[in-house]
Design a protein around this motif. Structure first.
Motif, PDB file in Angstrom:
ATOM      1  N   SER A 171       0.860  -1.186   0.000  1.00  0.00           N
ATOM      2  CA  SER A 171       0.000   0.000   0.000  1.00  0.00           C
ATOM      3  C   SER A 171       0.895   1.234   0.000  1.00  0.00           C
ATOM      4  O   SER A 171       1.376   1.673   1.049  1.00  0.00           O
ATOM      5  CB  SER A 171      -0.909  -0.003   1.239  1.00  0.00           C
ATOM      6  OG  SER A 171      -1.674  -1.182   1.293  1.00  0.00           O
ATOM      7  N   ARG A 176      -6.561   7.790 -11.649  1.00  0.00           N
ATOM      8  CA  ARG A 176      -5.784   7.258 -10.527  1.00  0.00           C
ATOM      9  C   ARG A 176      -4.970   6.058 -10.973  1.00  0.00           C
ATOM     10  O   ARG A 176      -5.369   5.315 -11.850  1.00  0.00           O
ATOM     11  CB  ARG A 176      -6.725   6.873  -9.378  1.00  0.00           C
ATOM     12  CG  ARG A 176      -7.470   8.073  -8.804  1.00  0.00           C
ATOM     13  CD  ARG A 176      -8.458   7.641  -7.743  1.00  0.00           C
ATOM     14  NE  ARG A 176      -9.217   8.796  -7.268  1.00  0.00           N
ATOM     15  CZ  ARG A 176     -10.537   8.876  -7.256  1.00  0.00           C
ATOM     16  NH1 ARG A 176     -11.243   7.861  -7.713  1.00  0.00           N
ATOM     17  NH2 ARG A 176     -11.137   9.940  -6.789  1.00  0.00           N
ATOM     18  N   ASP A 224      -1.227   5.997  -2.559  1.00  0.00           N
ATOM     19  CA  ASP A 224      -2.523   5.311  -2.604  1.00  0.00           C
ATOM     20  C   ASP A 224      -3.276   5.481  -1.295  1.00  0.00           C
ATOM     21  O   ASP A 224      -4.496   5.672  -1.286  1.00  0.00           O
ATOM     22  CB  ASP A 224      -2.321   3.829  -2.905  1.00  0.00           C
ATOM     23  CG  ASP A 224      -1.699   3.597  -4.274  1.00  0.00           C
ATOM     24  OD1 ASP A 224      -1.913   4.457  -5.156  1.00  0.00           O
ATOM     25  OD2 ASP A 224      -1.005   2.585  -4.458  1.00  0.00           O
ATOM     26  N   SER A 244      -2.243   0.833  -9.088  1.00  0.00           N
ATOM     27  CA  SER A 244      -1.957   0.333  -7.742  1.00  0.00           C
ATOM     28  C   SER A 244      -3.036   0.762  -6.749  1.00  0.00           C
ATOM     29  O   SER A 244      -3.327   0.044  -5.793  1.00  0.00           O
ATOM     30  CB  SER A 244      -0.586   0.851  -7.275  1.00  0.00           C
ATOM     31  OG  SER A 244      -0.569   2.276  -7.238  1.00  0.00           O
ATOM     32  N   PHE A 245      -3.646   1.910  -6.993  1.00  0.00           N
ATOM     33  CA  PHE A 245      -4.704   2.374  -6.107  1.00  0.00           C
ATOM     34  C   PHE A 245      -5.927   1.472  -6.199  1.00  0.00           C
ATOM     35  O   PHE A 245      -6.543   1.118  -5.195  1.00  0.00           O
ATOM     36  CB  PHE A 245      -5.074   3.819  -6.459  1.00  0.00           C
ATOM     37  CG  PHE A 245      -6.232   4.363  -5.664  1.00  0.00           C
ATOM     38  CD1 PHE A 245      -6.117   4.573  -4.299  1.00  0.00           C
ATOM     39  CD2 PHE A 245      -7.451   4.658  -6.266  1.00  0.00           C
ATOM     40  CE1 PHE A 245      -7.175   5.073  -3.567  1.00  0.00           C
ATOM     41  CE2 PHE A 245      -8.504   5.155  -5.543  1.00  0.00           C
ATOM     42  CZ  PHE A 245      -8.372   5.363  -4.186  1.00  0.00           C
TER      43      PHE A 245
END
Length: 578
Positions: free
Chosen positions: A406, A494, A410, A497-498
């Protein structure tokens, strides 16, 4: 690539020999793929790990190094338990001793557990493979034997730790050292074993949706201790073993000499066996001199008896002194003298319990945030994401989850009410002494991290943190509210990975606990909110909305788009590998 003699016919070769400089390359590649590189003492993830300052903790480092080299004729056991309360400097000492061994050419294999580090550092799964990989780097003959063991038993990585230790470490070492172990003396260092948690195993059968029952973390910790002890007792095992942990019950019972006919390890207590006050005094003096030069302060800038007061409050715990220094050095526009004076004005506790002074310091720093309770919510969610959003797979779902962590950017997108705001810096800007906060240029590739687990212990205990305590269910309710806000804003540019982060939340078992504490999710009384009562498919991230007859087309569009993007990325990756 063209093959040698491809499609050749009607020929023969005399005296044919094959020379391969790396006969075991494939086996070692398999081993390397299953280690936890972040757990190594010199990994990039540990670049900011605590280390002993020059001229500090000299006695304990010398004692440990001497024992590694020469042992103890009066107590010939090959295992040592280094213990002490939170913040006593165990990890700093272990890191410094490991570095000293490496610098002096003494073979060393290390594994630094961390409950809030990368996934591989949190459980037992990659411990033995990581140790075996490091040992293989010291000698080519040992590497060859380990590789041969893997080729002979390709599923050894799926077996229990006892079998892995015997196959990958003990038997190969015996093969290359023979009856004499003096030719390859070294040490295995395992730090933070009390932070080793139990690995969650998901039931991927068609009708199951919850995490399967697992062992306790104490059982896994005990298994590791038994494996290490078994190795240390092996007559030809040439390595000494150091285990560092807090004095938790499982460790006290395992190392208790009264429970065994003979001691299995020497005990070294950093808090009781060594006087740390002189080292803390020296540490503070050096760091205060650095601050004076950095800010061009006069020699008399320190308030009277400041160092003595701080040393007394530390009660032998280096974490207290280190946190004070970071508080003065990082993330503030206020002059260090004013910050120090505020710390010195904190009430004396009147007790030798180091937790009291640490608690007051943590409370003071957290309350320096413009919104302490909101900052605590952020901290709790950062820890929650680190622990729970990890590599997972679901054979029945359309989502293929990745092992991406994370990233800070993000987390900011998830928790900020306004994506264009600088809420993260506003809330956490004064907390750099507690949290490693990456600079804006690295937020997309770096995670938030914590300097010490004692902060998380403090926030989990309502008696210790008082008004700063927030129930876990309310933290999860806050997470649901922020998740709803993100989804309601719709899909935009976005990063992938988000969306992986959002989708991974659907696999977290206790997310449902926060639904009843959400301020925005419309729920009905008596609704069964247990995750087992739903079909756990990819869009199950949205099940609270379904239960409450609440629909949001943008929300569904976001998830569907994220699923397609995630799968497209994985398909592209797979094509690249073909």
């Amino acid at each position: 690539m063209a093959r040698v003699l491809d499609r050749a016919r009607d020929f023969h070769i005399d005296n044919f020999q094959v020379f391969n400089g790396h006969p075991s390359g494939n086996a070692m590649e398999k081993l390397e793929a299953l280690i936890a590189p972040e757990a190594l003492h010199d990994s990039a993830e540990r670049c900011d790990a605590p280390k002993c300052d020059p001229e500090t903790r000299v006695a304990v480092q010398d004692d440990l190094y001497s024992w590694i080299e020469h042992g103890d004729s009066n107590d010939p056991v090959n295992m040592k338990w280094v213990t002490g309360p939170a913040g006593s400097g165990k990890t700093a000492v272990m890191g410094s001793v490991t570095e000293r061994c490496k610098r002096n050419g003494l073979p060393v294999a290390s594994f630094f557990f961390s409950s809030f580090g990368s996934v591989g550092r949190r459980t037992k799964t990659r411990l033995v493979t990581t140790i075996a990989y490091q040992l293989a780097q010291h000698r080519q003959d040992l590497k060859n034997v380990i590789a041969a063991a893997i080729e002979a038993d390709p599923v050894v990585f799926k077996k229990n730790l006892h079998v892995q230790m015997k196959t990958l470490v003990m038997t190969p070492l015996r093969a290359v050292t023979g009856p004499s172990k003096a030719t390859f003396r070294g040490v295995i260092v395992v730090d933070g074993l009390d932070e080793c948690g139990v690995e969650k195993i998901h039931d991927d059968t068609a009708n199951a949706s919850q995490t399967m029952p697992t062992r306790t973390k104490e059982q896994d910790q005990l298994e590791i201790l038994q494996v290490l002890h078994q190795a240390s007792c092996y007559p030809t095992f040439p390595f000494r073993i150091i285990v560092a942990s807090r004095p938790e019950r499982a460790f006290r019972r395992f190392f208790d000499p009264e429970r065994r006919p003979s001691p299995i390890a020497q005990k070294l207590d950093l808090h009781q066996d060594y006087d740390a006050e002189a080292d803390i005094n020296l540490f503070l003096k050096v760091r205060f001199d650095h601050l004076r030069r950095l800010h061009n302060l006069p020699p008399s800038w320190l308030p009277p008896n400041a160092i003595k007061i701080l040393v007394d409050r530390a009660s032998g715990q280096f974490i207290y002194a280190a946190t004070v220094i970071r508080f003065l050095e990082l993330g503030h526009q206020v002059p260090p003298k004013a910050l120090l004076e505020a710390i010195l004005k904190m009430e004396a506790t009147g007790t030798s319990n180091p937790l009291n002074t640490m608690d007051k310091l943590y409370s003071h720093i957290l309350n320096s945030s413009p919104d302490p309770l909101l900052s605590v919510r952020w901290i709790c969610i950062i820890e929650y994401l680190q622990k729970n959003v990890q590599a997972s797979h679901h054979r029945e779902a359309r989502i293929r989850y990745s092992e991406e962590p994370s990233y800070a950017s993000d987390v900011n997108l998830l928790l900020q009410t306004d994506p264009a705001s600088n809420e993260a810096e506003h809330l956490l800007g004064n907390l750099h002494s507690l949290i490693r906060i990456p600079p804006p240029c690295n937020e997309a590739t770096t995670t938030y991290d914590f300097y010490h687990k004692s902060l998380l212990d403090f926030l989990e205990d309502p008696v210790r943190c008082g008004k700063l305590h927030i129930q876990r269910e309310k933290v999860l309710g806050f997470l649901w509210d922020r998740l709803h806000g993100v989804c309601a804003r719709g899909y935009d540019t976005r990063p992938r990975s988000f969306f992986r982060l959002l989708l991974s939340l659907a696999r977290v078992d206790d997310m449902h606990l926060g639904v009843v504490h959400s301020a925005v999710l419309p729920t009905r009384a008596g609704v069964d909110c247990a995750p087992g009562s739903f079909t756990w498919i990819a869009p199950s991230l949205l099940w609270p909305y379904r239960l409450s007859n609440f629909q949001d087309d943008r929300l569904y569009s976001l998830v569907e788009k994220a699923i397609d993007d995630a799968n497209e990325g994985e398909d592209s990756k797979s094509r690249d590998q073909l």
